[in-house]
Write a protein that holds these residues in place. Structure first.
Motif, PDB file in Angstrom:
ATOM      1  N   LEU A 119       0.846  -1.051   0.037  1.00 13.29           N
ATOM      2  CA  LEU A 119      -0.094  -0.193  -0.142  1.00 13.29           C
ATOM      3  C   LEU A 119       1.028   1.140   0.077  1.00 13.29           C
ATOM      4  CD1 LEU A 119      -2.813  -0.935   2.504  1.00 13.29           C
ATOM      5  CD2 LEU A 119      -3.018  -0.650  -0.071  1.00 13.29           C
ATOM      6  N   GLU A 120       1.988   1.226   0.857  1.00 10.36           N
ATOM      7  CA  GLU A 120       2.811   2.450   0.695  1.00 10.36           C
ATOM      8  C   GLU A 120       3.697   2.574  -0.676  1.00 10.36           C
ATOM      9  OE1 GLU A 120       3.843   2.307   5.612  1.00 10.36           O
ATOM     10  OE2 GLU A 120       4.902   1.045   4.194  1.00 10.36           O
ATOM     11  N   ALA A 121       4.001   1.498  -1.173  1.00 15.79           N
ATOM     12  CA  ALA A 121       4.748   1.551  -2.373  1.00 15.79           C
ATOM     13  C   ALA A 121       3.729   2.088  -3.411  1.00 15.79           C
ATOM     14  CB  ALA A 121       5.405   0.199  -2.759  1.00 15.79           C
ATOM     15  N   ILE A 122       2.602   1.748  -3.714  1.00 16.56           N
ATOM     16  CA  ILE A 122       1.595   2.174  -4.674  1.00 16.56           C
ATOM     17  C   ILE A 122       1.400   3.611  -4.191  1.00 16.56           C
ATOM     18  CG2 ILE A 122      -0.893   2.208  -5.229  1.00 16.56           C
ATOM     19  CD1 ILE A 122      -0.740  -1.007  -4.503  1.00 16.56           C
ATOM     20  N   ASN A 123       1.022   4.108  -3.133  1.00 18.26           N
ATOM     21  CA  ASN A 123       0.897   5.565  -2.927  1.00 18.26           C
ATOM     22  C   ASN A 123       1.949   6.344  -3.092  1.00 18.26           C
ATOM     23  OD1 ASN A 123      -1.246   7.320  -1.697  1.00 18.26           O
ATOM     24  ND2 ASN A 123      -0.138   7.800  -0.002  1.00 18.26           N
ATOM     25  N   GLU A 124       3.220   5.936  -2.957  1.00 14.33           N
ATOM     26  CA  GLU A 124       4.405   6.583  -3.234  1.00 14.33           C
ATOM     27  C   GLU A 124       4.480   6.563  -4.884  1.00 14.33           C
ATOM     28  OE1 GLU A 124       7.610   9.189  -3.237  1.00 14.33           O
ATOM     29  OE2 GLU A 124       6.192   8.484  -1.302  1.00 14.33           O
ATOM     30  N   GLU A 125       4.092   5.630  -5.594  1.00 14.14           N
ATOM     31  CA  GLU A 125       4.095   5.594  -6.993  1.00 14.14           C
ATOM     32  C   GLU A 125       2.874   6.796  -7.358  1.00 14.14           C
ATOM     33  OE1 GLU A 125       4.286   2.139  -9.484  1.00 14.14           O
ATOM     34  OE2 GLU A 125       4.434   1.097  -7.750  1.00 14.14           O
ATOM     35  N   MET A 126       2.020   6.952  -6.942  1.00  9.68           N
ATOM     36  CA  MET A 126       0.814   7.957  -7.018  1.00  9.68           C
ATOM     37  C   MET A 126       1.608   9.166  -6.812  1.00  9.68           C
ATOM     38  SD  MET A 126      -2.872   6.489  -5.582  1.00  9.68           S
ATOM     39  CE  MET A 126      -3.801   7.740  -6.110  1.00  9.68           C
ATOM     40  N   ARG A 127       2.312   9.335  -5.929  1.00  4.73           N
ATOM     41  CA  ARG A 127       2.966  10.674  -5.546  1.00  4.73           C
ATOM     42  C   ARG A 127       3.807  11.270  -6.671  1.00  4.73           C
ATOM     43  NH1 ARG A 127       3.342  12.697  -0.594  1.00  4.73           N
ATOM     44  NH2 ARG A 127       3.070  10.577   0.360  1.00  4.73           N
ATOM     45  N   GLU A 128       4.609  10.147  -7.058  1.00  9.04           N
ATOM     46  CA  GLU A 128       5.298  10.888  -8.346  1.00  9.04           C
ATOM     47  C   GLU A 128       4.758  10.552  -9.678  1.00  9.04           C
ATOM     48  OE1 GLU A 128       8.232   7.378  -7.923  1.00  9.04           O
ATOM     49  OE2 GLU A 128       9.157   8.001  -6.078  1.00  9.04           O
ATOM     50  N   ALA A 129       3.552  10.040  -9.709  1.00  6.93           N
ATOM     51  CA  ALA A 129       2.871  10.187 -11.240  1.00  6.93           C
ATOM     52  C   ALA A 129       1.698  11.312 -11.358  1.00  6.93           C
ATOM     53  CB  ALA A 129       2.071   8.775 -11.307  1.00  6.93           C
ATOM     54  N   ARG A 130       1.877  12.335 -10.213  1.00  2.23           N
ATOM     55  CA  ARG A 130       0.880  13.559 -10.468  1.00  2.23           C
ATOM     56  C   ARG A 130       1.207  14.281 -11.871  1.00  2.23           C
ATOM     57  NH1 ARG A 130       2.276  16.314  -4.566  1.00  2.23           N
ATOM     58  NH2 ARG A 130       1.660  14.635  -3.569  1.00  2.23           N
ATOM     59  N   GLY A 131       0.094  14.366 -12.562  1.00  2.00           N
ATOM     60  CA  GLY A 131       0.066  14.983 -13.789  1.00  2.00           C
ATOM     61  C   GLY A 131      -0.318  13.942 -14.882  1.00  2.00           C
ATOM     62  N   ASP A 132      -0.128  12.683 -14.418  1.00  3.03           N
ATOM     63  CA  ASP A 132      -0.381  11.294 -15.431  1.00  3.03           C
ATOM     64  C   ASP A 132      -1.721  10.974 -15.088  1.00  3.03           C
ATOM     65  OD1 ASP A 132      -0.563   9.231 -16.932  1.00  3.03           O
ATOM     66  OD2 ASP A 132       1.642   8.741 -16.599  1.00  3.03           O
ATOM     67  N   ALA A 133      -3.016  11.384 -15.690  1.00  2.00           N
ATOM     68  CA  ALA A 133      -4.170  11.017 -15.154  1.00  2.00           C
ATOM     69  C   ALA A 133      -4.340   9.473 -15.445  1.00  2.00           C
ATOM     70  CB  ALA A 133      -5.397  11.880 -15.821  1.00  2.00           C
ATOM     71  N   GLN A 134      -4.009   8.786 -16.361  1.00  2.19           N
ATOM     72  CA  GLN A 134      -4.350   7.590 -16.581  1.00  2.19           C
ATOM     73  C   GLN A 134      -3.302   6.633 -15.751  1.00  2.19           C
ATOM     74  OE1 GLN A 134      -3.727   6.533 -20.769  1.00  2.19           O
ATOM     75  NE2 GLN A 134      -4.194   4.156 -20.369  1.00  2.19           N
ATOM     76  N   ARG A 135      -2.079   6.951 -15.510  1.00  2.00           N
ATOM     77  CA  ARG A 135      -1.331   6.233 -14.566  1.00  2.00           C
ATOM     78  C   ARG A 135      -1.933   6.296 -13.415  1.00  2.00           C
ATOM     79  NH1 ARG A 135       1.359   2.049 -13.194  1.00  2.00           N
ATOM     80  NH2 ARG A 135       3.388   2.400 -12.124  1.00  2.00           N
ATOM     81  N   LEU A 136      -2.215   7.539 -12.771  1.00  2.00           N
ATOM     82  CA  LEU A 136      -2.905   7.777 -11.451  1.00  2.00           C
ATOM     83  C   LEU A 136      -4.264   6.866 -11.399  1.00  2.00           C
ATOM     84  CD1 LEU A 136      -2.518  11.653 -11.069  1.00  2.00           C
ATOM     85  CD2 LEU A 136      -1.681   9.853  -9.342  1.00  2.00           C
ATOM     86  N   PHE A 137      -5.183   6.831 -12.160  1.00  2.00           N
ATOM     87  CA  PHE A 137      -6.281   6.021 -12.239  1.00  2.00           C
ATOM     88  C   PHE A 137      -5.837   4.607 -12.005  1.00  2.00           C
ATOM     89  CE2 PHE A 137      -9.172   3.085 -14.164  1.00  2.00           C
ATOM     90  CZ  PHE A 137     -10.393   3.335 -13.576  1.00  2.00           C
ATOM     91  N   ALA A 138      -4.939   4.049 -12.590  1.00  2.00           N
ATOM     92  CA  ALA A 138      -4.744   2.669 -12.600  1.00  2.00           C
ATOM     93  C   ALA A 138      -3.912   2.410 -11.098  1.00  2.00           C
ATOM     94  CB  ALA A 138      -3.594   2.353 -13.608  1.00  2.00           C
ATOM     95  N   LEU A 139      -3.158   3.297 -10.615  1.00  2.00           N
ATOM     96  CA  LEU A 139      -2.590   3.039  -9.319  1.00  2.00           C
ATOM     97  C   LEU A 139      -3.632   3.170  -8.209  1.00  2.00           C
ATOM     98  CD1 LEU A 139       0.834   5.014  -9.848  1.00  2.00           C
ATOM     99  CD2 LEU A 139       0.547   2.651  -9.555  1.00  2.00           C
ATOM    100  N   ASN A 140      -4.626   4.295  -8.300  1.00  2.00           N
ATOM    101  CA  ASN A 140      -5.545   4.284  -7.551  1.00  2.00           C
ATOM    102  C   ASN A 140      -6.461   2.931  -7.381  1.00  2.00           C
ATOM    103  OD1 ASN A 140      -6.809   6.303  -5.413  1.00  2.00           O
ATOM    104  ND2 ASN A 140      -8.678   5.899  -6.820  1.00  2.00           N
ATOM    105  N   GLN A 141      -6.675   2.491  -8.674  1.00  7.33           N
ATOM    106  CA  GLN A 141      -7.413   1.301  -8.558  1.00  7.33           C
ATOM    107  C   GLN A 141      -6.590   0.202  -7.820  1.00  7.33           C
ATOM    108  OE1 GLN A 141     -10.485   1.905  -9.635  1.00  7.33           O
ATOM    109  NE2 GLN A 141     -10.738   0.437 -11.041  1.00  7.33           N
ATOM    110  N   ASP A 142      -5.180   0.090  -8.104  1.00  8.84           N
ATOM    111  CA  ASP A 142      -4.560  -0.948  -7.411  1.00  8.84           C
ATOM    112  C   ASP A 142      -4.496  -0.714  -5.882  1.00  8.84           C
ATOM    113  OD1 ASP A 142      -3.845  -1.977  -9.818  1.00  8.84           O
ATOM    114  OD2 ASP A 142      -1.791  -0.890  -9.895  1.00  8.84           O
TER     115      ASP A 142
END
Length: 237
Positions: A119-142
């Motif tokens: 969970l922490e790793a996914i959330n950190e990836e989300m932090r780094e993916a700001r501005g990439d809506a498609q990537r954020l969506f996939a990570l949020n689903q994960d």
């Protein structure tokens, strides 16, 4: 000769199943992106031509979407992407708030260190993916999928999957709103902290607040995007 015939039929059957899955995933993604908006007609011949496949897997894909509650059959229109009214949107988010709040509370009791690290790793990836809506969506689903699985309740998993499927009808992700994406990462981190501390009540309360923030952003998106979902009378927020 008979055995040879059976061997020949099996690959064709498998190819048909794969095409049906591909068509389902493609249409699901188009609904999620908002390319297929609520009320849009799903015509077998048009979709088959566009995806370069036969009508049979398209028909199967539409049936699956109907079973998911994403497609309805309208008189004289045939299969169309479902349109949710305001009450249904509210009910959907209310159900999601209950389910995911419960998942956070149960995860505080059942989640392993490995699951928390994920969970922490996914959330950190989300932090780094700001501005990439498609990537954020996939990570949020994960993230939400991993949290629900960490609750160790199979009935909750099934219910949550049903709600998440229905949310696809709403189209654009709320994470396309920059400030919402930033806030979601912060809110996720607070949920993880409560779970890691074994504080079930706090984890549930924090997750409920997270869901309610997402709901408010969703309602603003619907009101500003020309969506057929109306705001209730007197709601000016």
């Amino acid at each position: 000769m008979k055995e040879s015939s059976n061997l020949a039929v099996e690959p064709r059957s498998r190819i048909g199943r794969l095409q049906g899955q591909d068509a389902y995933e493609q249409l699901l993604d188009e609904i999620r992106r908002g390319d297929l908006k609520p009320g849009a007609r799903l015509t077998e011949t048009e979709i088959a031509s566009r995806l370069s496949i036969s009508r049979t897997p398209v028909r199967e894909a539409i049936r699956r979407l109907e079973a998911d509650g994403l497609v309805a059959h309208e008189p004289r229109s045939g299969a169309t992407v479902r349109t949710l009214d305001y009450a249904e949107v509210m009910e959907l988010y209310e159900m999601r708030t209950v389910l995911e709040g419960t998942a956070a509370r149960l995860a505080a009791r059942a989640a392993t260190d490995v699951e928390l690290a994920e969970l922490e790793a996914i959330n950190e990836e989300m932090r780094e993916a700001r501005g990439d809506a498609q990537r954020l969506f996939a990570l949020n689903q994960d993230f939400h999928r991993a949290l629900i699985l960490a609750a160790r309740n199979r009935f909750l998993v099934r219910s949550a999957n049903s709600v998440h499927s229905a949310l696809m009808i709403l189209g654009r992700s709320t994470l396309e709103v920059p400030e919402r994406a930033s806030a979601a990462v912060t809110e996720h981190a607070a949920v993880i902290r409560a779970i890691r501390a074994g504080q079930g009540a706090a984890a549930e309360e924090t997750m409920r607040a997270h869901m309610e923030s997402a709901q408010q952003t969703r309602l603003r998106l619907l009101r500003t995007s020309g969506s057929p979902v109306p705001a209730p009378e007197g709601d000016s927020e």
